[in-house]
Write a protein that holds these residues in place. Structure first.
Motif, PDB file in Angstrom:
ATOM      1  N   ALA A 166      -5.086   6.466   6.947  1.00 34.21           N
ATOM      2  CA  ALA A 166      -4.403   7.129   5.837  1.00 34.21           C
ATOM      3  C   ALA A 166      -4.023   6.098   4.776  1.00 34.21           C
ATOM      4  CB  ALA A 166      -3.157   7.856   6.329  1.00 34.21           C
ATOM      5  N   TYR A 225      -1.376   5.230   1.477  1.00 35.84           N
ATOM      6  CA  TYR A 225      -0.015   5.513   1.003  1.00 35.84           C
ATOM      7  C   TYR A 225       0.214   4.784  -0.314  1.00 35.84           C
ATOM      8  CZ  TYR A 225       0.400   6.826   5.917  1.00 35.84           C
ATOM      9  OH  TYR A 225       0.198   7.392   7.152  1.00 35.84           O
ATOM     10  N   ALA A 268       4.762   3.108   4.809  1.00 39.58           N
ATOM     11  CA  ALA A 268       3.412   3.354   5.309  1.00 39.58           C
ATOM     12  C   ALA A 268       3.371   3.327   6.833  1.00 39.58           C
ATOM     13  CB  ALA A 268       2.452   2.322   4.731  1.00 39.58           C
ATOM     14  N   SER A 279       5.420   6.235   8.502  1.00 42.03           N
ATOM     15  CA  SER A 279       4.756   7.516   8.263  1.00 42.03           C
ATOM     16  C   SER A 279       3.535   7.652   9.173  1.00 42.03           C
ATOM     17  CB  SER A 279       4.339   7.635   6.794  1.00 42.03           C
ATOM     18  OG  SER A 279       5.460   7.662   5.938  1.00 42.03           O
ATOM     19  N   GLU A 292       2.572  10.365  11.995  1.00 42.74           N
ATOM     20  CA  GLU A 292       1.300  11.107  11.972  1.00 42.74           C
ATOM     21  C   GLU A 292       0.565  10.983  13.300  1.00 42.74           C
ATOM     22  OE1 GLU A 292      -1.147  11.301   8.492  1.00 42.74           O
ATOM     23  OE2 GLU A 292       0.230  10.047   7.346  1.00 42.74           O
ATOM     24  N   ARG A 307       1.808  16.895   4.571  1.00 41.99           N
ATOM     25  CA  ARG A 307       1.991  15.449   4.611  1.00 41.99           C
ATOM     26  C   ARG A 307       1.781  14.881   3.208  1.00 41.99           C
ATOM     27  NH1 ARG A 307       4.582  12.014   7.785  1.00 41.99           N
ATOM     28  NH2 ARG A 307       3.739  13.132   9.602  1.00 41.99           N
ATOM     29  N   ARG A 319       1.800  11.514   0.999  1.00 41.59           N
ATOM     30  CA  ARG A 319       1.683  10.063   1.210  1.00 41.59           C
ATOM     31  C   ARG A 319       1.920   9.268  -0.067  1.00 41.59           C
ATOM     32  NH1 ARG A 319      -3.010  12.160   4.043  1.00 41.59           N
ATOM     33  NH2 ARG A 319      -2.637  12.163   6.310  1.00 41.59           N
ATOM     34  N   GLU A 320       2.479   9.897  -1.060  1.00 42.48           N
ATOM     35  CA  GLU A 320       2.745   9.217  -2.325  1.00 42.48           C
ATOM     36  C   GLU A 320       4.194   9.448  -2.725  1.00 42.48           C
ATOM     37  OE1 GLU A 320       1.226   9.155  -6.986  1.00 42.48           O
ATOM     38  OE2 GLU A 320       0.011  10.129  -5.444  1.00 42.48           O
TER      39      GLU A 320
END
Length: 746
Positions: free
Chosen positions: A187, A189, A371, A374, A378, A734, A736-737
């Motif tokens: 992922a 971020y 990051a 998170s 996940e 979700r 991510r920003e």
């Protein structure tokens, strides 16, 4: 004044009110811009309106003719700063490269770069005249778009020069070993730039008391560091530069570096031969004094189906300016937090046509934790594991990066206390299934860590005629209550009421101390306070004669105007008499304290875990953090009240990081559109939920003799991912920003 009553007769650990609290709430505290000097004049900066290029011409005639104007200074007529000609020491923090040399030449490196300073007899006249300065540019194409330039990220110069630099590529076990795991996650971020917006604007009064003697009243976090920097710039002996920062109206790291506006004020004071006051505007705070850099991160993680980590790869690119290389520890937590046999980290920086970033509370670690924590959440979801249980299965009992035992680590106690207090048992494994009316409810957690650092400091202790003790050290207080903590440490060391102790700070003429940053002030300066109090008692012990011979220093007390023994109530000596034996002079010592060799044998960190309860409106995407619980393993807690305030402040700062704060750049002009507190949102009272704080409060005497480990950074590290993870638990979405604004949830 009546002596303060302390819990259990001990000052350390008590909820003592701030020793400078009354001064601050009554307005009696004097901040940098509030000193009244004779013949004081005012300066206003003019900033560039392009992001890259050269000044073709600058017309100052109208400004010079304006009422009350004393000087208009640009690169054309500025006196030369001697230190600008010298190359910076490549190992000198916080950056590698050439710091911006204000009024040095015609080059433009970023939008709103200071290109002129106008000095007038009033602020209003200086501001008016600044608007009359007209500039023509030879503009060049600029690069401010992070995404468009991401491929240009490079390994920092300091890493290239030093194989042991923490910014170098790191591999433990097999490189990218996560790939062999049966369950994998990858992922990306993104974290937008966050700007320093303390209540007090950056401000300075510069005064040349003589051609070779400079005094500045400056908003800084390091009076000694500032003294050294200005002495070097102006080729002066350090003792000829005095820096005063008695009170600092909030700071999160931007006072750890010296900025162009300070040198502009010093130049203006030299040109006018008058004391010059310069206070930045709120808009200039966004462009001239650093910020938390925008970052892109990629985390790839692999685990077994029963929840054991196989590997983590963490990559990060952080932005910097085109003229300096600013770096931070964004991938550090990934190397040591979890028991993964295979860990790889890669850190790069990206030079853009913007001003230089600087450390911001939880520097690097707060960004990296977003990051990492998170991604941990996940992965737990992929494995259908409770995120707390997943962390427990990968808990480390020794530091896997350094292969050393922890000095202390009570993170599991934090887990348990926080889970109970937040009501973690109410959390649903299936996201989006807990609801109250139109609001989706979710729970999340995030872990933080920061080095339990300690430096070298000196403290002067003076026993005065009235039996009181004066302590002095050139540290600063940006808000955590430094003076209060030092008084408490001294009170216990001396067996004296806190009301009889005064701690003075923020003056470069005092004994040396490092900057207030990196959660190390109590560890460093507190240890020197303890050492100075011990030496003071030993000096009194020598004057006291046979009755006190052989007594251990911790058995000596100064209560009631007498030198006494805790173990023998009959042993007493009047402090006034002892002073007479000292030729009637105050009894004084100056003592240094520095770390021992335990740091070579142990890995020393503070730890935190933050739990968040959120509600997300199902239709509008509005997020409300309704409760937070912040738990810290930070060693001995010197003051429960001020330490608790630090944790609450960190939680609210983390809410800003997660939900509100993000600078937006208009890449057409290379200029921020978010340039004030109307467009750049910071948390307000309505955004601040109840925050419950828990401290393990177990000493770590390997770090320092007081047993403290530092709170300031871990108070925010891990908060943003806790909120992001709670939002996922509430909605199943979700994000991510950061910041997570409603448009990203609808």
């Amino acid at each position: 004044m009546k002596e303060q009553l302390l819990q259990d007769g001990k000052a350390v650990g008590d909820r003592m009110s701030r020793v400078d609290g009354r001064l601050k709430v009554t307005g009696a505290a004097t901040y940098s811009a509030e000193y009244a000097l004779p013949n004081l004049v005012h300066a206003v900066l003019v900033g560039s309106t392009i992001a890259k290029g050269r000044i073709r011409s600058i017309d100052t005639k109208a400004a010079e003719r304006a009422p009350g104007v004393l000087a208009v200074i640009t690169h054309v007529n500025s006196p030369k700063v001697p230190g600008f000609a010298a190359k910076q020491n490549p190992d000198e923090p916080p950056t590698i490269g050439q710091p911006l040399r204000v009024f040095y030449d015609d080059k433009i490196y970023f939008n709103d770069q200071p290109i002129a300073v106008v000095v007038a007899d009033t602020l209003e006249r200086a501001r008016y005249a600044a608007g009359l300065v007209k500039t023509q540019y030879a503009a060049e194409p600029h690069q401010t778009n992070f995404e468009a330039n991401k491929a240009r990220g490079f390994l920092p110069t300091q890493a290239k020069r030093n194989p042991k630099s923490p910014q170098n590529d790191y591999d433990r076990g097999q490189k990218d070993g996560y790939q062999s795991a049966p369950v994998k996650l990858e992922a990306e971020y993104v974290h937008e730039s966050e700007m320093h917006n303390p209540m007090e604007l950056q401000s300075i009064i510069a005064h040349w008391e003589a051609p070779d003697r400079l005094t500045v009243y400056d908003k800084v976090q390091a009076v000694k560091g500032t003294q050294r920097a200005f002495a070097k710039d102006w080729a002066l002996p350090e003792e000829n530069v005095k820096v005063i920062a008695t009170f600092v109206g909030g700071a999160f790291g931007n006072g750890l570096h010296n900025w162009p506006h300070e040198t502009a004020a010093i130049i203006a004071a030299k040109v006018t031969n008058r004391p010059v006051k310069l206070v930045l505007t709120r808009e200039q705070m966004f462009t001239m004094v650093g910020y938390r850099p925008k970052t892109w991160q990629r985390v790839a993680m692999g685990a077994t189906r029963d929840g054991k980590l196989v590997g983590i790869t963490h990559e990060c690119i952080g932005q910097t300016s085109s003229y300096e290389e600013f770096t931070e520890s964004s991938v550090q937590q990934t190397r040591m937090m979890y028991a993964a046999p295979n860990v790889s980290t890669r850190y790069r920086i990206l030079g853009l046509d913007i001003s230089t970033p600087i450390w911001m509370r939880g520097p690097g670690e707060a960004t990296g934790a977003f990051a990492l924590e998170s991604a941990i959440d996940e992965m737990a979801h992929l494995l259908n594991l409770d995120p707390l249980e997943f962390r427990l299965r990968n808990h480390t009992d020794t530091d896997p990066e350094k292969n050393k035992p922890w000095s202390t680590k009570y993170l599991k106690e934090c887990f348990q206390a926080g889970a109970e207090r937040i009501g973690w048992s109410k959390r649903r494994m299936q996201p989006g299934t807990l609801r109250e009316g139109d609001w989706l409810v979710g729970y999340g957690m995030g872990v933080g860590t920061f080095g339990a650092n300690r430096g070298v400091a000196k403290v002067r202790a003076v026993l005065r005629a009235d039996g009181s003790v004066l302590l002095q050290s050139a540290t600063t207080d940006i808000g955590p209550g430094t003076g209060t903590a030092m008084v408490q440490i001294a009170a216990d060391a001396l067996g004296l009421s806190p009301d009889k102790i005064r701690f003075e700070l923020g003056n470069s003429t005092f004994p040396t101390a490092p900057s207030q940053g990196g959660s190390s002030t109590v560890n460093t300066v507190g240890s020197a306070v303890l050492a100075a109090c011990t030496e003071l008692k030993q000096k009194l012990q020598q004057l006291g004669g046979a009755a006190f011979a052989g007594a251990a220093p911790d058995q000596l007390t100064l209560a009631g105007g007498q030198l006494g023994l805790r173990t023998n109530a009959a042993a007493k000596a009047s402090l006034a008499d002892l002073r007479k034996q000292n030729n009637g002079q105050d009894i004084e010592v100056t003592t240094e304290a520095k770390p021992g060799d335990a740091r070579q044998k142990y890995s020393m960190y503070s730890f935190s875990v933050h739990f968040a309860e959120v509600r997300v409106h199902a239709l509008t995407g509005e997020v409300r953090v309704t409760k937070m619980v912040s738990c810290a393993d930070a060693g001995t807690i010197v003051n429960q009240k001020t330490a608790g305030s630090q944790m609450i402040g960190g939680a609210i700062g983390g809410i800003g990081m997660a939900l509100h704060e993000g600078a937006l750049m208009d890449d057409r002009f290379g200029r921020y559109v978010t340039k004030d507190l109307a467009d750049y949102h910071v948390p307000v009272h309505a955004d601040a939920p109840p925050v419950e704080v828990f401290f393990v409060n177990k000493p770590d005497t390997l770090v320092d003799p007081i047993g403290t480990k530092g709170i300031g950074e871990i108070a925010i590290i891990g908060v943003a991912p806790a909120i992001a993870n709670a939002i996922f638990n509430a909605t199943g979405k979700r994000v991510r920003e950061l910041p997570i604004t409603p448009d990203k949830l609808i």
